[in-house]
Design a protein around this motif. Structure first.
Motif, PDB file in Angstrom:
ATOM      1  N   ASN A 179      20.939 -12.455  -1.073  1.00 18.06           N
ATOM      2  CA  ASN A 179      21.225 -11.567   0.055  1.00 18.06           C
ATOM      3  C   ASN A 179      22.529 -10.797  -0.107  1.00 18.06           C
ATOM      4  OD1 ASN A 179      23.254 -13.483   1.220  1.00 18.06           O
ATOM      5  ND2 ASN A 179      21.439 -14.726   1.576  1.00 18.06           N
ATOM      6  N   GLN A 180      23.236 -11.033  -1.223  1.00 21.55           N
ATOM      7  CA  GLN A 180      24.357 -10.163  -1.590  1.00 21.55           C
ATOM      8  C   GLN A 180      23.829  -8.876  -2.244  1.00 21.55           C
ATOM      9  OE1 GLN A 180      27.809 -10.846  -1.385  1.00 21.55           O
ATOM     10  NE2 GLN A 180      27.518 -12.836  -0.406  1.00 21.55           N
ATOM     11  N   LYS A 181      22.656  -9.019  -2.893  1.00 23.30           N
ATOM     12  CA  LYS A 181      22.074  -7.897  -3.626  1.00 23.30           C
ATOM     13  C   LYS A 181      21.111  -7.090  -2.759  1.00 23.30           C
ATOM     14  CE  LYS A 181      20.605  -5.535  -7.294  1.00 23.30           C
ATOM     15  NZ  LYS A 181      21.463  -4.658  -8.108  1.00 23.30           N
ATOM     16  N   TRP A 182      20.242  -7.794  -2.007  1.00 18.32           N
ATOM     17  CA  TRP A 182      19.202  -7.132  -1.223  1.00 18.32           C
ATOM     18  C   TRP A 182      19.287  -7.519   0.251  1.00 18.32           C
ATOM     19  CZ3 TRP A 182      17.251  -9.495  -5.936  1.00 18.32           C
ATOM     20  CH2 TRP A 182      16.998  -8.569  -6.960  1.00 18.32           C
ATOM     21  N   LYS A 183      19.061  -6.559   1.140  1.00 17.65           N
ATOM     22  CA  LYS A 183      19.195  -6.794   2.585  1.00 17.65           C
ATOM     23  C   LYS A 183      17.880  -6.620   3.340  1.00 17.65           C
ATOM     24  CE  LYS A 183      23.694  -7.336   2.303  1.00 17.65           C
ATOM     25  NZ  LYS A 183      24.311  -8.670   2.519  1.00 17.65           N
ATOM     26  N   ASN A 184      16.822  -6.185   2.650  1.00 24.56           N
ATOM     27  CA  ASN A 184      15.580  -5.843   3.333  1.00 24.56           C
ATOM     28  C   ASN A 184      14.406  -6.618   2.739  1.00 24.56           C
ATOM     29  OD1 ASN A 184      13.193  -4.315   4.291  1.00 24.56           O
ATOM     30  ND2 ASN A 184      14.735  -2.840   5.002  1.00 24.56           N
ATOM     31  N   LYS A 185      13.487  -7.041   3.600  1.00 26.50           N
ATOM     32  CA  LYS A 185      12.329  -7.814   3.142  1.00 26.50           C
ATOM     33  C   LYS A 185      11.464  -7.030   2.162  1.00 26.50           C
ATOM     34  CE  LYS A 185      12.166 -10.437   7.463  1.00 26.50           C
ATOM     35  NZ  LYS A 185      11.410 -10.668   8.729  1.00 26.50           N
ATOM     36  N   LYS A 186      11.498  -5.704   2.262  1.00 23.69           N
ATOM     37  CA  LYS A 186      10.686  -4.892   1.346  1.00 23.69           C
ATOM     38  C   LYS A 186      11.186  -5.003  -0.094  1.00 23.69           C
ATOM     39  CE  LYS A 186      13.274  -0.536   1.819  1.00 23.69           C
ATOM     40  NZ  LYS A 186      13.221   0.875   2.265  1.00 23.69           N
ATOM     41  N   ASP A 187      12.396  -5.563  -0.278  1.00 23.48           N
ATOM     42  CA  ASP A 187      12.948  -5.752  -1.623  1.00 23.48           C
ATOM     43  C   ASP A 187      12.461  -7.046  -2.275  1.00 23.48           C
ATOM     44  OD1 ASP A 187      14.567  -3.403  -1.684  1.00 23.48           O
ATOM     45  OD2 ASP A 187      16.020  -4.383  -0.382  1.00 23.48           O
ATOM     46  N   LEU A 188      11.614  -7.802  -1.573  1.00 23.24           N
ATOM     47  CA  LEU A 188      11.144  -9.083  -2.111  1.00 23.24           C
ATOM     48  C   LEU A 188      10.458  -8.948  -3.468  1.00 23.24           C
ATOM     49  CD1 LEU A 188      11.077 -12.088  -1.534  1.00 23.24           C
ATOM     50  CD2 LEU A 188       8.927 -11.759  -0.322  1.00 23.24           C
ATOM     51  N   PRO A 189       9.593  -7.932  -3.692  1.00 22.15           N
ATOM     52  CA  PRO A 189       9.000  -7.788  -5.033  1.00 22.15           C
ATOM     53  C   PRO A 189      10.052  -7.612  -6.128  1.00 22.15           C
ATOM     54  CG  PRO A 189       7.771  -6.489  -3.444  1.00 22.15           C
ATOM     55  CD  PRO A 189       9.009  -6.975  -2.732  1.00 22.15           C
ATOM     56  N   ALA A 190      11.117  -6.853  -5.831  1.00 23.97           N
ATOM     57  CA  ALA A 190      12.191  -6.657  -6.822  1.00 23.97           C
ATOM     58  C   ALA A 190      12.908  -7.970  -7.085  1.00 23.97           C
ATOM     59  CB  ALA A 190      13.182  -5.608  -6.320  1.00 23.97           C
ATOM     60  N   ALA A 191      13.159  -8.745  -6.021  1.00 24.82           N
ATOM     61  CA  ALA A 191      13.818 -10.045  -6.178  1.00 24.82           C
ATOM     62  C   ALA A 191      12.940 -10.997  -6.975  1.00 24.82           C
ATOM     63  CB  ALA A 191      14.126 -10.638  -4.800  1.00 24.82           C
ATOM     64  N   ARG A 192      11.636 -10.925  -6.738  1.00 27.79           N
ATOM     65  CA  ARG A 192      10.697 -11.804  -7.454  1.00 27.79           C
ATOM     66  C   ARG A 192      10.664 -11.439  -8.950  1.00 27.79           C
ATOM     67  NH1 ARG A 192       6.397 -11.307  -4.156  1.00 27.79           N
ATOM     68  NH2 ARG A 192       6.929 -13.197  -3.006  1.00 27.79           N
ATOM     69  N   ARG A 193      10.603 -10.143  -9.254  1.00 30.99           N
ATOM     70  CA  ARG A 193      10.616  -9.706 -10.666  1.00 30.99           C
ATOM     71  C   ARG A 193      11.905 -10.144 -11.353  1.00 30.99           C
ATOM     72  NH1 ARG A 193       8.356  -4.964  -8.476  1.00 30.99           N
ATOM     73  NH2 ARG A 193      10.412  -3.972  -8.408  1.00 30.99           N
ATOM     74  N   ASP A 194      13.020  -9.971 -10.648  1.00 32.34           N
ATOM     75  CA  ASP A 194      14.324 -10.357 -11.190  1.00 32.34           C
ATOM     76  C   ASP A 194      14.339 -11.848 -11.539  1.00 32.34           C
ATOM     77  OD1 ASP A 194      17.293 -10.027 -11.589  1.00 32.34           O
ATOM     78  OD2 ASP A 194      17.351 -11.376  -9.864  1.00 32.34           O
ATOM     79  N   THR A 195      13.786 -12.663 -10.646  1.00 31.36           N
ATOM     80  CA  THR A 195      13.741 -14.118 -10.865  1.00 31.36           C
ATOM     81  C   THR A 195      12.873 -14.464 -12.066  1.00 31.36           C
ATOM     82  OG1 THR A 195      14.011 -14.529  -8.485  1.00 31.36           O
ATOM     83  CG2 THR A 195      13.111 -16.326  -9.818  1.00 31.36           C
ATOM     84  N   ILE A 196      11.675 -13.907 -12.107  1.00 30.01           N
ATOM     85  CA  ILE A 196      10.722 -14.231 -13.177  1.00 30.01           C
ATOM     86  C   ILE A 196      11.274 -13.831 -14.543  1.00 30.01           C
ATOM     87  CG2 ILE A 196       8.441 -13.686 -14.132  1.00 30.01           C
ATOM     88  CD1 ILE A 196       7.476 -13.387 -11.198  1.00 30.01           C
ATOM     89  N   VAL A 197      11.789 -12.607 -14.642  1.00 30.53           N
ATOM     90  CA  VAL A 197      12.319 -12.119 -15.918  1.00 30.53           C
ATOM     91  C   VAL A 197      13.509 -12.955 -16.378  1.00 30.53           C
ATOM     92  CG1 VAL A 197      13.496 -10.191 -17.054  1.00 30.53           C
ATOM     93  CG2 VAL A 197      11.496  -9.752 -15.613  1.00 30.53           C
ATOM     94  N   ALA A 198      14.434 -13.239 -15.450  1.00 28.18           N
ATOM     95  CA  ALA A 198      15.655 -13.979 -15.809  1.00 28.18           C
ATOM     96  C   ALA A 198      15.348 -15.409 -16.241  1.00 28.18           C
ATOM     97  CB  ALA A 198      16.626 -13.981 -14.627  1.00 28.18           C
TER      98      ALA A 198
END
Length: 407
Positions: free
Chosen positions: A217-236
């Motif tokens: 939640n330091q990086k993303w503030k909106n629920k619509k960013d969940l796909p980006a957060a999920r991609r970030d997690t999977i790739v990392a």
């Protein structure tokens, strides 16, 4: 797509956090003792880590709170909440303080593999100034208290680790068919059970779950960013797991030797594959040590902040006091070569209990409609999560039994 780096988030910190000196050492021993046979355990670890970290990140992004804050709010007031929050504090804060000396020492070993041992002798008194250097770097980055700065630094460190260990693995010219077989087909060589448990345990890290929920939640503030957060997690997480697998592959080149750690691996590979192997291992181990030396105090500060309801933000006084205490303790332990055995044993027991407890709580939280609404777990995620819960119970039990010398 025009700027892919813009979508890189806290996954870099999470990957850097679980590729610590302990992980490098365990993977080295796995490769030396069992060759490619246990690579499948890392494949399993990657899947488990992706699922748990995605759940933690989803909770953090949707609620815009850290995991310890969510726990405090969702657990009913009483003995159970006090027990769980107390366990979290003990395992993460005290545990990370105990392990911090090892994180810094790992970075020191990486620098020593490159050349000078970094020890200053003053009569009967000696101190390792590499520890002070790593501690100073960690202090400056944490004191700046800027998430974007940390993100960029850790991205660089993850790239350094990745390149270092991947190049080392390539230098050993592994048999690709045997590598693929070891990665996908489970096997249990004699005496390998504890090593399998160790490989999974060094990848599925309790404090990473708290760190991820707080950072997302330091990086993303909106629920619509969940796909980006999920991609970030999977790739990392996949990238981090591949780095660990590369350490196993590199160590497999010395199958059956008497090497007992990463620095020994660096020294043993040099005669076979040239000085490039030693420098790659040294740089990789340094990056692993320094990133863990930063993320351990950071995670502990987030946990203390949420459990004890201390100030908000990276620059709050109590937040800074927490990570400073842990960092200073770690530097002192590493510089003078002190190993607080009793504290480390206590931390191992606390973490052994915490891992299955937190995995179970994550499943519970991820199914609460009043907390996550339409973002709660699907049936498939629950099935995978319950399987992972069983694995964490085994891991936790093994850690506790190992501390008491029962296995």
């Amino acid at each position: 797509m025009r700027n892919p780096l813009k979508n890189i988030g806290p996954g870099a910190l999470v990957a850097a956090a679980f590729i610590g000196p302990g992980t490098v050492t365990v993977c080295t021993l796995a490769g030396i003792q069992f060759g490619f046979a246990l690579l499948w355990a890392m494949t399993l670890s990657i899947i488990a880590t992706v699922v748990l970290q995605e759940t933690s990140a989803r909770i953090g992004l949707v609620t815009q709170k850290g995991l310890s804050q969510v726990l405090r709010a969702q657990l009913p007031d009483g003995i159970l909440r006090k027990f769980i929050l107390g366990l979290v504090l003990a395992a993460i804060v005290i545990g990370n303080a105990a392990y911090e000396g090892g994180n810094i020492s790992g970075g020191v070993l990486g620098l020593q593999a490159l050349g000078n041992n970094g020890v200053l002798n003053m009569g009967s008194f000696s101190i390792n100034w590499y520890s002070l250097l790593i501690g100073a770097i960690a202090f400056v980055l944490l004191f700046i208290g800027n998430y974007k700065v940390l993100e960029k630094v850790f991205l660089i460190m993850v790239i350094l680790m990745s390149v270092s260990f991947v190049v080392t693995a390539i230098l050993t010219k592994p048999d690709l068919l045997a590598l693929l077989k070891g990665s996908l087909i489970p096997s249990f060589p004699d005496g390998s059970i504890l090593m399998i448990v160790a490989l999974v345990g060094t990848t599925v890290v309790p404090y990473n779950l708290f760190l991820h929920a707080s950072l997302v939640n330091q990086k993303w503030k909106n629920k619509k960013d969940l796909p980006a957060a999920r991609r970030d997690t999977i790739v990392a997480v996949i990238l981090g797991g591949l780095v660990s697998m590369c350490v196993i592959v590199a160590a497999s080149a010395l199958n059956g030797s008497a090497v007992t750690g990463a620095t020994g691996l660096a020294q043993s590979l040099e005669p076979l594959y040239g000085s490039a192997a030693r420098y790659c291992i040294g740089l990789g181990l340094f990056a692993a040590g320094i990133t863990s030396a930063i993320t351990a105090p950071l995670a502990a500060a987030y946990v203390a902040q949420g459990c004890l309801k201390l100030g908000e933000g990276l620059k709050s006084t109590y937040f800074r006091m927490t990570w400073m205490i842990i960092l200073i303790l770690g530097v002192g332990l590493a510089a003078f070569g002190i190993k607080p055995v009793e504290v480390i044993q206590f931390a191992q027991v606390a973490n052994g209990i915490l891992l299955p407890v937190i995995a179970g709580i994550l499943i519970w939280l991820a199914n609460r409609s009043e907390l996550l609404g339409s973002y709660r777990n699907s049936k498939l995620k629950n099935t995978i999560s319950i399987f992972i819960l069983v694995v964490t119970v085994i891991l936790g039990g093994r850690a506790i039994l190992n501390v008491f010398g029962l296995i």
